[in-house]
Design an enzyme around this catalytic site. Sequence first.
Site, PDB file in Angstrom:
ATOM      1  N   ASP A  81       0.940  -1.174  -0.013  1.00  0.00           N
ATOM      2  CA  ASP A  81       0.203   0.017  -0.089  1.00  0.00           C
ATOM      3  C   ASP A  81       0.764   1.110   0.023  1.00  0.00           C
ATOM      4  O   ASP A  81       2.112   1.037   0.150  1.00  0.00           O
ATOM      5  CB  ASP A  81      -0.920   0.047   1.233  1.00  0.00           C
ATOM      6  CG  ASP A  81      -0.346  -0.576   2.443  1.00  0.00           C
ATOM      7  OD1 ASP A  81       0.925  -0.452   2.673  1.00  0.00           O
ATOM      8  OD2 ASP A  81      -0.979  -1.092   3.366  1.00  0.00           O
ATOM      9  N   ASN A 150      -7.224  -3.493  14.411  1.00  0.00           N
ATOM     10  CA  ASN A 150      -8.613  -3.891  14.017  1.00  0.00           C
ATOM     11  C   ASN A 150      -8.771  -4.768  12.954  1.00  0.00           C
ATOM     12  O   ASN A 150      -9.731  -5.180  12.420  1.00  0.00           O
ATOM     13  CB  ASN A 150      -9.409  -2.558  13.525  1.00  0.00           C
ATOM     14  CG  ASN A 150      -8.567  -2.069  12.124  1.00  0.00           C
ATOM     15  OD1 ASN A 150      -7.481  -2.737  11.581  1.00  0.00           O
ATOM     16  ND2 ASN A 150      -8.970  -0.949  11.691  1.00  0.00           N
ATOM     17  N   HIS A 152      -7.057  -5.166  10.377  1.00  0.00           N
ATOM     18  CA  HIS A 152      -6.917  -5.026   8.786  1.00  0.00           C
ATOM     19  C   HIS A 152      -5.523  -5.676   8.217  1.00  0.00           C
ATOM     20  O   HIS A 152      -4.621  -6.082   9.121  1.00  0.00           O
ATOM     21  CB  HIS A 152      -6.698  -3.469   8.490  1.00  0.00           C
ATOM     22  CG  HIS A 152      -5.406  -2.655   8.856  1.00  0.00           C
ATOM     23  ND1 HIS A 152      -5.687  -1.428   9.264  1.00  0.00           N
ATOM     24  CD2 HIS A 152      -4.280  -3.193   9.170  1.00  0.00           C
ATOM     25  CE1 HIS A 152      -4.230  -1.011   9.689  1.00  0.00           C
ATOM     26  NE2 HIS A 152      -3.496  -2.015   9.580  1.00  0.00           N
ATOM     27  N   GLU A 157      -9.416  -2.133   5.561  1.00  0.00           N
ATOM     28  CA  GLU A 157      -9.913  -2.224   6.917  1.00  0.00           C
ATOM     29  C   GLU A 157     -11.331  -2.857   7.007  1.00  0.00           C
ATOM     30  O   GLU A 157     -12.011  -3.635   6.046  1.00  0.00           O
ATOM     31  CB  GLU A 157     -10.524  -0.473   7.046  1.00  0.00           C
ATOM     32  CG  GLU A 157      -9.245   0.452   6.812  1.00  0.00           C
ATOM     33  CD  GLU A 157      -8.454   0.499   7.989  1.00  0.00           C
ATOM     34  OE1 GLU A 157      -8.001  -0.697   8.772  1.00  0.00           O
ATOM     35  OE2 GLU A 157      -7.665   1.508   8.069  1.00  0.00           O
TER      36      GLU A 157
HETATM   37  P1  PGA Z   1       2.863  -2.341  12.606  1.00  0.00           P
HETATM   38  O1  PGA Z   1       1.407  -2.100  11.558  1.00  0.00           O
HETATM   39  O2  PGA Z   1       3.685  -3.430  12.210  1.00  0.00           O
HETATM   40  O3  PGA Z   1       3.457  -1.211  12.569  1.00  0.00           O
HETATM   41  O4  PGA Z   1       1.912  -2.759  14.049  1.00  0.00           O
HETATM   42  C1  PGA Z   1       0.871  -3.685  11.036  1.00  0.00           C
HETATM   43  C2  PGA Z   1      -0.464  -2.937  10.274  1.00  0.00           C
HETATM   44  O5  PGA Z   1      -0.922  -1.903  10.793  1.00  0.00           O
HETATM   45  O6  PGA Z   1      -0.770  -3.642   9.551  1.00  0.00           O
END
Ligand code: PGA
Length: 256
Positions: A81, A150, A152, A157
């Site tokens: 992304d 959450n 995702h 999302e």
């Molecule tokens: P993080 O992010 O590795 O910084 O916890 C993971 C995500 O939000 O997919």
Amino acid sequence: MRPAPTVVEGVRVLRLPDAAAVAAAAAAALIDAIYQAQAQGRDPVIGVATGDTPQATYARVTAAVESGCLDPARAWIVALDEYVGLGRDDPRRYRHELLRKVVEPWGVDPTRLLVPEVDSADLTEAAHVFEERLAAIGGVDLQLLGIGRNGHVGFNEPGSDPEQGTRLVRLAPSTRAANAVHFRSVDEVPQEAVSQGLATILRARRLLLLATGPQKAAAVAAALGPEADGPVPASVIRSHPHVTVVLDHDAARLLR
Ligand code: PGA
């Protein structure tokens, strides 16, 4: 003793003591994917996640490159992304993060970094072009995934359609709050991104989802456990034939 994977909802789950062990296991899988593609005479295609979780994994792969054991110069590196709305040179763009943390330290040719285009006036067309380029390089051999609090994956999302491909998405408030650590305030965190869709992610030949820390325990349990509040996006990995979830003790805490 080597920890044995268990199978939860059809998914291989490796529970390890800490984040360092997760990084070691993930780096070994990534290096193996590169070796396997090279042994078949193909350029490896590695899907990488941004965020904090995989950084220790990338550092271990860098160490393997520096030791001379691995030469991923001709690998393709594919991003999940990219934020919409940051300036082209903004260091918080995932393109720049991946250049700093993956492409340069691994000695990969920078023209082989594939990130969704976000500067075009027509982001639907740009997302389509990303999918076409991904297909043209043969698809992803191994896709690394983090998981949001959450549930995702990428920026898909809750409520994301599992059939959708790469597209413009709106970030959930909790995602913007979690990512605010990389900005001066939450207000600076972009509202939108272009993200690989769940359908795009599921086309990778292998998936490797990493989660560390107690803040991920509920999302991991929701992805691999009974779906009390409806499915979280990460639960789509259950339908993939070659998926491994690697967890540290804290992230596995709520998993049966
Ligand atoms: P993080 O992010 O590795 O910084 O916890 C993971 C995500 O939000 O997919």
